[in-house]
Every structure is written in C-alpha cells, then in structure tokens.
Design an enzyme around this catalytic site. Structure first.
Site, PDB file in Angstrom:
ATOM      1  N   SER A 191      67.455  22.465  10.545  1.00  0.00           N
ATOM      2  CA  SER A 191      68.533  21.649  10.341  1.00  0.00           C
ATOM      3  C   SER A 191      69.486  22.004  11.098  1.00  0.00           C
ATOM      4  O   SER A 191      70.108  22.920  11.412  1.00  0.00           O
ATOM      5  CB  SER A 191      68.902  21.751   8.705  1.00  0.00           C
ATOM      6  OG  SER A 191      70.330  21.268   8.644  1.00  0.00           O
ATOM      7  N   GLU A 208      56.441  14.901   7.144  1.00  0.00           N
ATOM      8  CA  GLU A 208      57.242  13.502   6.727  1.00  0.00           C
ATOM      9  C   GLU A 208      56.943  12.649   7.487  1.00  0.00           C
ATOM     10  O   GLU A 208      57.063  11.462   7.237  1.00  0.00           O
ATOM     11  CB  GLU A 208      58.711  14.019   6.368  1.00  0.00           C
ATOM     12  CG  GLU A 208      59.068  14.875   5.415  1.00  0.00           C
ATOM     13  CD  GLU A 208      60.559  15.510   5.572  1.00  0.00           C
ATOM     14  OE1 GLU A 208      61.386  14.847   6.012  1.00  0.00           O
ATOM     15  OE2 GLU A 208      60.261  16.636   5.196  1.00  0.00           O
ATOM     16  N   GLN A 231      48.522 -13.539  21.956  1.00  0.00           N
ATOM     17  CA  GLN A 231      48.911 -12.511  22.809  1.00  0.00           C
ATOM     18  C   GLN A 231      49.659 -11.462  22.273  1.00  0.00           C
ATOM     19  O   GLN A 231      49.724 -10.364  22.631  1.00  0.00           O
ATOM     20  CB  GLN A 231      49.859 -13.260  23.827  1.00  0.00           C
ATOM     21  CG  GLN A 231      50.458 -12.268  24.907  1.00  0.00           C
ATOM     22  CD  GLN A 231      51.002 -13.015  26.198  1.00  0.00           C
ATOM     23  OE1 GLN A 231      50.551 -13.556  26.910  1.00  0.00           O
ATOM     24  NE2 GLN A 231      52.360 -12.890  26.138  1.00  0.00           N
ATOM     25  N   LYS A 288      67.382  26.233   6.817  1.00  0.00           N
ATOM     26  CA  LYS A 288      66.369  25.124   6.441  1.00  0.00           C
ATOM     27  C   LYS A 288      65.170  25.445   7.386  1.00  0.00           C
ATOM     28  O   LYS A 288      65.398  25.637   8.473  1.00  0.00           O
ATOM     29  CB  LYS A 288      66.851  23.709   6.453  1.00  0.00           C
ATOM     30  CG  LYS A 288      67.869  23.334   5.479  1.00  0.00           C
ATOM     31  CD  LYS A 288      67.270  22.943   4.312  1.00  0.00           C
ATOM     32  CE  LYS A 288      66.733  21.601   4.553  1.00  0.00           C
ATOM     33  NZ  LYS A 288      66.557  20.520   3.491  1.00  0.00           N
ATOM     34  N   ASN A 348      41.196 -16.938  28.402  1.00  0.00           N
ATOM     35  CA  ASN A 348      40.752 -16.670  27.023  1.00  0.00           C
ATOM     36  C   ASN A 348      39.629 -16.050  26.820  1.00  0.00           C
ATOM     37  O   ASN A 348      39.888 -14.835  25.921  1.00  0.00           O
ATOM     38  CB  ASN A 348      40.915 -17.886  26.392  1.00  0.00           C
ATOM     39  CG  ASN A 348      42.086 -18.888  26.658  1.00  0.00           C
ATOM     40  OD1 ASN A 348      42.837 -18.399  27.137  1.00  0.00           O
ATOM     41  ND2 ASN A 348      41.870 -20.176  26.237  1.00  0.00           N
ATOM     42  N   ASN A 354      62.169  22.660   7.550  1.00  0.00           N
ATOM     43  CA  ASN A 354      61.666  21.361   7.082  1.00  0.00           C
ATOM     44  C   ASN A 354      60.320  20.994   7.801  1.00  0.00           C
ATOM     45  O   ASN A 354      60.134  21.242   8.689  1.00  0.00           O
ATOM     46  CB  ASN A 354      62.862  20.286   7.529  1.00  0.00           C
ATOM     47  CG  ASN A 354      64.032  20.553   7.064  1.00  0.00           C
ATOM     48  OD1 ASN A 354      64.163  21.102   5.731  1.00  0.00           O
ATOM     49  ND2 ASN A 354      64.968  20.269   7.556  1.00  0.00           N
ATOM     50  N   TYR A 373      41.957 -21.039  20.880  1.00  0.00           N
ATOM     51  CA  TYR A 373      42.875 -20.063  21.491  1.00  0.00           C
ATOM     52  C   TYR A 373      44.239 -20.736  21.266  1.00  0.00           C
ATOM     53  O   TYR A 373      44.387 -22.007  21.769  1.00  0.00           O
ATOM     54  CB  TYR A 373      42.776 -19.797  23.078  1.00  0.00           C
ATOM     55  CG  TYR A 373      43.753 -18.769  23.525  1.00  0.00           C
ATOM     56  CD1 TYR A 373      43.590 -17.447  23.183  1.00  0.00           C
ATOM     57  CD2 TYR A 373      44.913 -19.169  24.172  1.00  0.00           C
ATOM     58  CE1 TYR A 373      44.467 -16.534  23.821  1.00  0.00           C
ATOM     59  CE2 TYR A 373      45.818 -18.177  24.641  1.00  0.00           C
ATOM     60  CZ  TYR A 373      45.715 -16.893  24.410  1.00  0.00           C
ATOM     61  OH  TYR A 373      46.686 -15.926  24.870  1.00  0.00           O
ATOM     62  N   THR A 404      47.825  15.566 -12.289  1.00  0.00           N
ATOM     63  CA  THR A 404      47.640  14.098 -12.347  1.00  0.00           C
ATOM     64  C   THR A 404      49.124  13.847 -13.057  1.00  0.00           C
ATOM     65  O   THR A 404      49.627  14.615 -13.725  1.00  0.00           O
ATOM     66  CB  THR A 404      46.763  13.803 -13.655  1.00  0.00           C
ATOM     67  OG1 THR A 404      47.075  14.342 -14.880  1.00  0.00           O
ATOM     68  CG2 THR A 404      45.196  14.137 -13.421  1.00  0.00           C
ATOM     69  N   HIS A 405      49.713  12.804 -12.513  1.00  0.00           N
ATOM     70  CA  HIS A 405      50.994  12.258 -12.722  1.00  0.00           C
ATOM     71  C   HIS A 405      51.976  13.570 -12.248  1.00  0.00           C
ATOM     72  O   HIS A 405      53.277  13.803 -12.843  1.00  0.00           O
ATOM     73  CB  HIS A 405      51.255  12.383 -14.298  1.00  0.00           C
ATOM     74  CG  HIS A 405      50.191  11.316 -15.096  1.00  0.00           C
ATOM     75  ND1 HIS A 405      50.357   9.854 -15.179  1.00  0.00           N
ATOM     76  CD2 HIS A 405      49.094  11.528 -15.695  1.00  0.00           C
ATOM     77  CE1 HIS A 405      49.286   9.570 -15.612  1.00  0.00           C
ATOM     78  NE2 HIS A 405      48.525  10.306 -16.049  1.00  0.00           N
TER      79      HIS A 405
HETATM   80  N1  ARG Z   1      48.123 -12.756  28.035  1.00  0.00           N
HETATM   81  C1  ARG Z   1      47.092 -13.612  27.421  1.00  0.00           C
HETATM   82  C2  ARG Z   1      46.885 -12.980  25.841  1.00  0.00           C
HETATM   83  O1  ARG Z   1      47.005 -11.925  25.928  1.00  0.00           O
HETATM   84  C3  ARG Z   1      46.013 -13.920  28.118  1.00  0.00           C
HETATM   85  C4  ARG Z   1      45.200 -15.069  27.886  1.00  0.00           C
HETATM   86  C5  ARG Z   1      46.239 -16.185  28.225  1.00  0.00           C
HETATM   87  N2  ARG Z   1      45.451 -17.579  27.981  1.00  0.00           N
HETATM   88  C6  ARG Z   1      46.279 -18.521  28.215  1.00  0.00           C
HETATM   89  N3  ARG Z   1      45.706 -19.814  28.030  1.00  0.00           N
HETATM   90  N4  ARG Z   1      47.647 -18.701  28.443  1.00  0.00           N
HETATM   91  O2  ARG Z   1      45.995 -13.585  24.850  1.00  0.00           O
END
Ligand code: ARG
Length: 485
Positions: free
Chosen positions: A304, A317, A349, A310, A137, A312, A344, A182-183
């Site tokens: 095109s 775009e 993820q 064409k 984490n 383009n 967490y 404008t517009h």
């Molecule tokens: N792959 C996880 C993420 O991107 C990493 C952390 C995972 N932690 C856990 N307690 N499973 O967040």
C-alpha cells in the site's frame, strides 16, 4: 486525465516505408476509389478504418492470399507466372514484416488494403489481380478463423497448464483438512486437495468448450465473395484444403454474415474468466488475516502507498475484476450482431476488438493465476484449526445414527440438539461432550463415535465417487490430468 482513444485516432499521413514515394503511388488509393470521387479524410477516414485492430491478422491475411493466388493460377484465372510472382512477393512481404523491415502503415484502411497496396506498388498489374473472385467480406472472415485456429489451441494449452499446477498442489494436500463452506459458513470438513480439484474440474470443462468451438469454426469461407460467391471458376475445396480447413463453408451468404465463432468464443472466455474470478475470490478471502489459509508470495502481492503493513492480493483481485471485461465483451458482440440484416454490414468490423480483448484477457489471467498458485504457500495448520470447533462434524454425527438405523430426520434433530447443548455449555464441538451427554440425546451413541468425528475421519469417510476422501481425490487428480495434455 488525458487518455488516448483506442480506435479513433487522428489519421496520420501515409508512411512509405518500403518504396520510394511516387506521385501515382497506388497506396494513396483506397480499394474502392473507382466508385467514389472523394474519400473521407482525416478523422472520418480514421473512424472507419480498422488497421489498428486487424493488423494482428497480417500473417493470416498473407497466408489466405497465398492460397488464393495459387488457386487462381491453377484455375487459369491468373497466368502461372503472375500467380508465382504474387506468391513469391507475399512470402517476401511476410518475411520483411517479421524482420521489421516493412512497417504496417497505420494510415491504411485495413490490413487487406495494406497488403494489396504493397503488392500493387511492387508488382503493378499483378498486384491488381490478387483480389479476383474475393471480397474483403470473405477475406476478413477467413483471416479471423485462421487466427483462431492458431490462438484457441494456445489458450487450451494455458488452461491445461493452470490445471496442471492446481493438480500438483492438490497432490500434496489430499490429507490437508480444511473447512468446506456453503453460504460462506463452515459446512463440512474437506481437504485442500479436494477444493483445488473442484477448481480444476471447472477449468477442464472450459478447455473442452474451447476445443468444441474450434470444431465448428473449422470451415473455410474463402470464395464466398461479398455474399454470393463468384462467376469465376474458383476452387473452394482447394483453398480450404491448402489452408488446413476441413472443407469450405456451405453457404456463401452465411459465410460472410456469420460471427458465431466470435459469440461462442467470447462466451467461452467469459465463462473461463468467471471461474477464475470465483477462484480468486476464494484466494482473496483465504489471504485475509482472519483466515490466513494462504500466504501469497511477495512477488505475487502488492503493498500500500500509505499503510506500511499491507500485503494485498492485488493479482487475485484484478483477475476477479477482469471477469467484468470478459462478460462485457460477450454482451458487446451479441449486441452488435443481433439486429443485422443479412449479409455483411460494417457493424461486423466491431467484432474483432471485443473478441481479441477477451482472448488476450483470458490468456493473461490464466498465466497470472498459475504463477500466483504455484508460488503460494498454504497454511495447513490454520486450515486444520479452522476445521475443528465449528461443528463441521454435525452431519457426520447424524449419519452415524443413520448407520445405526435411525431415520435421518430424527438423527438430524439429535445432532442439532447436541450442537445446542455444546453451545450452552460453552463448548465448540460435539466431540467435546461426554458420552453421557451424547446419550442423553440418543442412546445409539457409543464410544466409537469419537473416532468418527475427527476432521480427517469425517473427510475420509466421504469416499463416494466425487467425495473428499484422500484416495478418491487421488483418483480425481488422475482423471483431471487428461486436461493437462
Ligand atoms: N475491416 C472490415 C471488417 O473488419 C473488413 C471487411 C470490409 N468490408 C466492407 N465491405 N467494407 O469487417
């Protein structure tokens, strides 16, 4: 149509690219193998794995681990020998990956498990000690921040380059008159240089926004652990410094729950992309036959498959279209984060794919936009022609009367009546009326009015700060140059 899903792939068997296969190869194990007798297999394992997205964090993951093991060694949590062996192996691994000798295994759960797996495979128990005091984490929060500390300045540079190109073109066109709208109706005469400076000013703010996000993410989450730090005597100040952060994050729980940096940067990307999209809308309009203000280079246009004539503005775009993707990624991120209990959750993820996509999109679009502008030809004659004959000088005629003491509302009315008179007489400008006709609407009109009404005179007369007068636009260009450095 068959489409390869982006993330959910069939799990492939582990590939042992770096070592001979052993039955007890530690890479067969997930990091959490002790608690759960079975691991999800096949499609289910692949569904929850993130290696396809977080593999791009490999060098940040290694960098973070190097700082972590050095700190563990310095604190006596690992022996000096173990710490040195881990450090050296991490350096090797990075070199091998760079050289293509070690291939990131797509069957691994994530980049963190992959690196720890290789270390364990090669160093045994030393590899098994690398994760002391750490959780994936805080590790993933660190990796992304390290990545952004490298990537965001690159994007700032791209914005600077795009601004530089706009200003180079603007410099050549401070006297090239064109209608301002404008517009989408012709409004007042401006210059191409002025219009391009308007775009550059927007990109200048974008650059500041990215720089600003970088200030807030410059804190190191390493040592926050799963959510509540560690009982081991880690040195968070040391790792923060080694990794180039201003310091450690303040609160461990916040460190692993926080994705503000992703929300902010996704918003910054969406705003930048929205700007590019609007510029490209102007370009697409200017490229239309009815306008022909811009002649895009052939290499920056497409043809095109059916209509032989064409040419383009596909690049414009597509850049415009990708604003939808950037806005979508931002909404994705806010939606993922909004209901999460602290701290967490695996939902987080999902942050990386959306954020990386936004960064990649903005980066590519800035480069394409710049190339398209640098190679375009602007048709100043067409722009000048469009600046006459559409009564763009009506406001300037009214202001002429104001300068002679008439209240603005009366001046506005007199100029409006002149427009009606001209239209009724089949003429297309106030300047094409005779002095007698002008004076029938206001005796304050004199011969000197005609000199005031030419397109360049109209634009040049608006020389206030922020105006389109050539010398003022040159000042704006000089001021905007600071965003190119
Ligand atoms: N792959 C996880 C993420 O991107 C990493 C952390 C995972 N932690 C856990 N307690 N499973 O967040």
């Amino acid at each position: 149509m068959s489409r390869k899903p982006l993330l959910i792939r069939k799990a492939r068997p582990f590939r042992y690219s770096s070592a001979k296969m052993k039955h007890d190869n530690p890479k067969n194990k997930v990091l959490w193998a002790g608690r759960l007798g079975e691991k999800p297999d096949g499609e289910a394992f692949a569904f929850q794995s993130s290696i396809n997205v977080d593999r791009r964090l490999v060098f940040q993951d290694i960098e973070g681990s190097r700082a972590h093991v050095a700190m563990l060694g310095a604190r006596g949590i690992l022996s000096a020998g173990t710490a040195a062996a881990l450090e050296a192996e991490l350096v090797n691994i990075a070199g091998e990956i760079r050289a293509g000798k070690l291939v990131i295994d797509e069957g691994a759960e994530d980049i963190h498990s992959f690196i720890e797996g290789i270390l364990t495979e090669r160093l045994g128990d030393a590899g098994r000690s690398v994760h002391a005091g750490r959780s994936r984490n805080d590790q993933v929060a660190l990796d992304v921040r390290l990545y952004l500390k490298r990537r965001v300045p690159e994007i700032e540079g791209r914005i600077g380059e795009a601004i530089g190109t706009l200003l180079d073109v603007a410099e050549r066109h401070t006297e090239s008159v064109m209608p301002g709208y404008t517009h989408l109706q012709r409004a007042q005469c401006v210059t191409l240089g002025f219009h391009l400076c308007a775009w550059a000013a927007a990109l200048g703010r974008d650059r500041l926004r990215f720089a600003d996000a970088l200030i807030r993410l410059d804190e190191c989450p390493l040592g926050a652990g799963a959510l509540a730090g560690s009982s081991l005597p880690l040195d968070r100040e040391r790792t923060a410094e080694a990794l180039g952060f201003s310091g450690p994050t303040l609160n461990a729980m916040d460190s692993v729950a926080d994705r503000d940096f992703a929300l902010e940067l996704a918003a910054d990307c969406a705003i930048t992309q929205t700007h590019l999209s609007r510029f490209c809308e102007d370009i697409a309009i200017w490229a239309a036959e009815e306008f022909r203000f811009i002649d895009l280079a052939e290499a920056w246009s497409t043809g095109s498959s059916i209509m032989p004539q064409k040419k383009n503005p596909d690049f414009a775009e597509l850049i415009r279209g990708k604003a939808g993707r950037a806005a979508g990624n931002m909404v994705t991120l806010f939606t993922v984060v909004k209901g999460l209990p602290y701290a967490y959750n695996k939902d987080l993820q999902e942050d990386k794919e959306a954020l990386f996509d936004s960064l990649d999109t903005v980066d590519a679009c800035l480069r394409m936009f710049r190339g398209m502008i640098a190679s375009a030809r602007f048709d100043t004659e067409r722009m000048a022609a469009a600046s006459t004959g559409g009564f763009l000088e009506a406001t300037d005629a009214a202001e002429y009367l104001v300068r002679k003491g008439l209240p603005f509302r009366k001046a506005h009315e007199a100029a409006a009546l002149l427009v009606r008179d001209a239209i009724a007489a089949g003429k297309d400008s106030i300047a094409s009326l005779s002095l007698a006709e002008l004076q029938s609407r206001s005796p304050l009109f004199e011969e000197d009015l005609y000199a005031v009404l030419s397109p360049l005179a109209c634009a040049s007369a608006r020389r206030l700060t922020g105006g389109p007068a050539p010398e003022e636009v040159r000042r704006q260009i000089a001021a905007l140059r600071k965003f190119t450095r």
